[in-house]
Design an enzyme around this catalytic site. Structure first.
Site, mmCIF file in Angstrom:
data_model
loop_
_atom_site.group_PDB
_atom_site.id
_atom_site.type_symbol
_atom_site.label_atom_id
_atom_site.label_comp_id
_atom_site.label_asym_id
_atom_site.label_seq_id
_atom_site.Cartn_x
_atom_site.Cartn_y
_atom_site.Cartn_z
ATOM 1 N N GLN A 126 2.701 7.904 -5.703
ATOM 2 C CA GLN A 126 3.634 6.902 -5.183
ATOM 3 C C GLN A 126 3.429 5.577 -5.910
ATOM 4 O O GLN A 126 2.410 5.381 -6.567
ATOM 5 C CB GLN A 126 3.429 6.719 -3.677
ATOM 6 C CG GLN A 126 3.786 7.958 -2.870
ATOM 7 C CD GLN A 126 3.428 7.780 -1.404
ATOM 8 O OE1 GLN A 126 2.359 7.310 -1.074
ATOM 9 N NE2 GLN A 126 4.340 8.185 -0.529
ATOM 10 N N ARG A 161 0.844 -1.199 0.000
ATOM 11 C CA ARG A 161 0.000 0.000 0.000
ATOM 12 C C ARG A 161 0.875 1.243 0.000
ATOM 13 O O ARG A 161 1.903 1.301 0.661
ATOM 14 C CB ARG A 161 -0.892 0.038 1.244
ATOM 15 C CG ARG A 161 -1.836 1.232 1.270
ATOM 16 C CD ARG A 161 -2.522 1.397 2.606
ATOM 17 N NE ARG A 161 -1.581 1.636 3.705
ATOM 18 C CZ ARG A 161 -1.013 2.814 3.964
ATOM 19 N NH1 ARG A 161 -1.277 3.856 3.206
ATOM 20 N NH2 ARG A 161 -0.167 2.937 4.973
ATOM 21 N N VAL A 162 0.449 2.215 -0.783
ATOM 22 C CA VAL A 162 1.015 3.557 -0.732
ATOM 23 C C VAL A 162 -0.136 4.518 -0.479
ATOM 24 O O VAL A 162 -1.300 4.201 -0.728
ATOM 25 C CB VAL A 162 1.772 3.936 -2.024
ATOM 26 C CG1 VAL A 162 3.048 3.117 -2.169
ATOM 27 C CG2 VAL A 162 0.902 3.782 -3.255
ATOM 28 N N SER A 163 0.189 5.701 0.018
ATOM 29 C CA SER A 163 -0.855 6.631 0.438
ATOM 30 C C SER A 163 -1.384 7.523 -0.676
ATOM 31 O O SER A 163 -2.542 7.926 -0.650
ATOM 32 C CB SER A 163 -0.339 7.525 1.572
ATOM 33 O OG SER A 163 0.032 6.732 2.663
ATOM 34 N N THR A 164 -0.555 7.866 -1.635
ATOM 35 C CA THR A 164 -0.980 8.824 -2.656
ATOM 36 C C THR A 164 -0.788 8.268 -4.064
ATOM 37 O O THR A 164 0.021 7.365 -4.284
ATOM 38 C CB THR A 164 -0.195 10.145 -2.535
ATOM 39 O OG1 THR A 164 1.192 9.885 -2.742
ATOM 40 C CG2 THR A 164 -0.402 10.784 -1.167
#
Length: 187
Positions: free
Chosen positions: A17, A11-14
């Site tokens: 990314q 998982r990445v936040s944005t």
């Protein structure tokens, strides 16, 4: 005999990314299945890939993540997720640093690291707030630029328009309209 699976979650936040490095590490760790998504770790809302993994995971399986913060930002959320995995007969493995919740030592280490990570987020916020306050005191920080026309909102209200119509005309949310009207002393 039941086949045990290693299921990777990246998982990445944005949206700017990329999960490719996490996915490569998860595959190198033996994960045949890797689910990836771009979503905030503040809550589980909107994290459909994580929900798919939790729906799919079976007794004996292991959910694998590269780092603990890929699962969540709060200790409570991570521990709740570990509890869900345990209820399904599955476990969690973190690659960096190496933690495996299939035993009691791994669960204890996970709890401590989760608390430390949450504390670090608090420290970062405090440092950010202190920096903003210092910049404001020096006149260098003006805050977010105004993107809606406050005068237009007040003018439309004085013409008798309601908040919903004003929001549509100006191109903002009704909550923004109410805030502007309140700041202007208009009900």
């Amino acid at each position: 005999m039941t086949v045990k699976h290693l299921i990777g979650y990246a998982r990445v936040s944005t949206s700017d990314q990329d999960t490719s490095i996490q996915q490569a590490k998860l595959k190198a760790a033996g994960c045949a299945t890797v689910r990836a998504e771009k979503a905030s770790g503040r809550s589980r809302d909107g994290r459909s890939e994580l929900e798919a993994v939790l729906d799919f995971i079976r007794p004996g399986d292991t959910l694998v993540v590269v780092k603990l913060d890929r699962l969540g930002r709060s200790t409570r959320d991570v521990l709740n997720l570990v509890h869900e995995l345990e209820q399904k007969g599955a476990s969690l493995r973190v690659l960096e640093p190496e933690i495996d919740t299939s035993g009691p030592m791994g669960k204890m280490i996970l709890t401590v690291l989760g608390m430390v990570a949450e504390m670090e987020v608090g420290f970062i916020r405090e440092r950010q707030r202190a920096g903003i306050d210092a910049a404001k005191a020096e006149g260098a920080y003006k805050g977010r630029p105004v993107t809606i026309d406050h005068d237009k909102i007040v003018e439309l209200r004085r013409e008798g328009k309601g908040a919903t119509d004003i929001a549509r005309i100006v191109g903002c949310g009704r909550g923004n309209v109410y805030k502007v009207l309140k700041a202007a002393g208009i009900d």
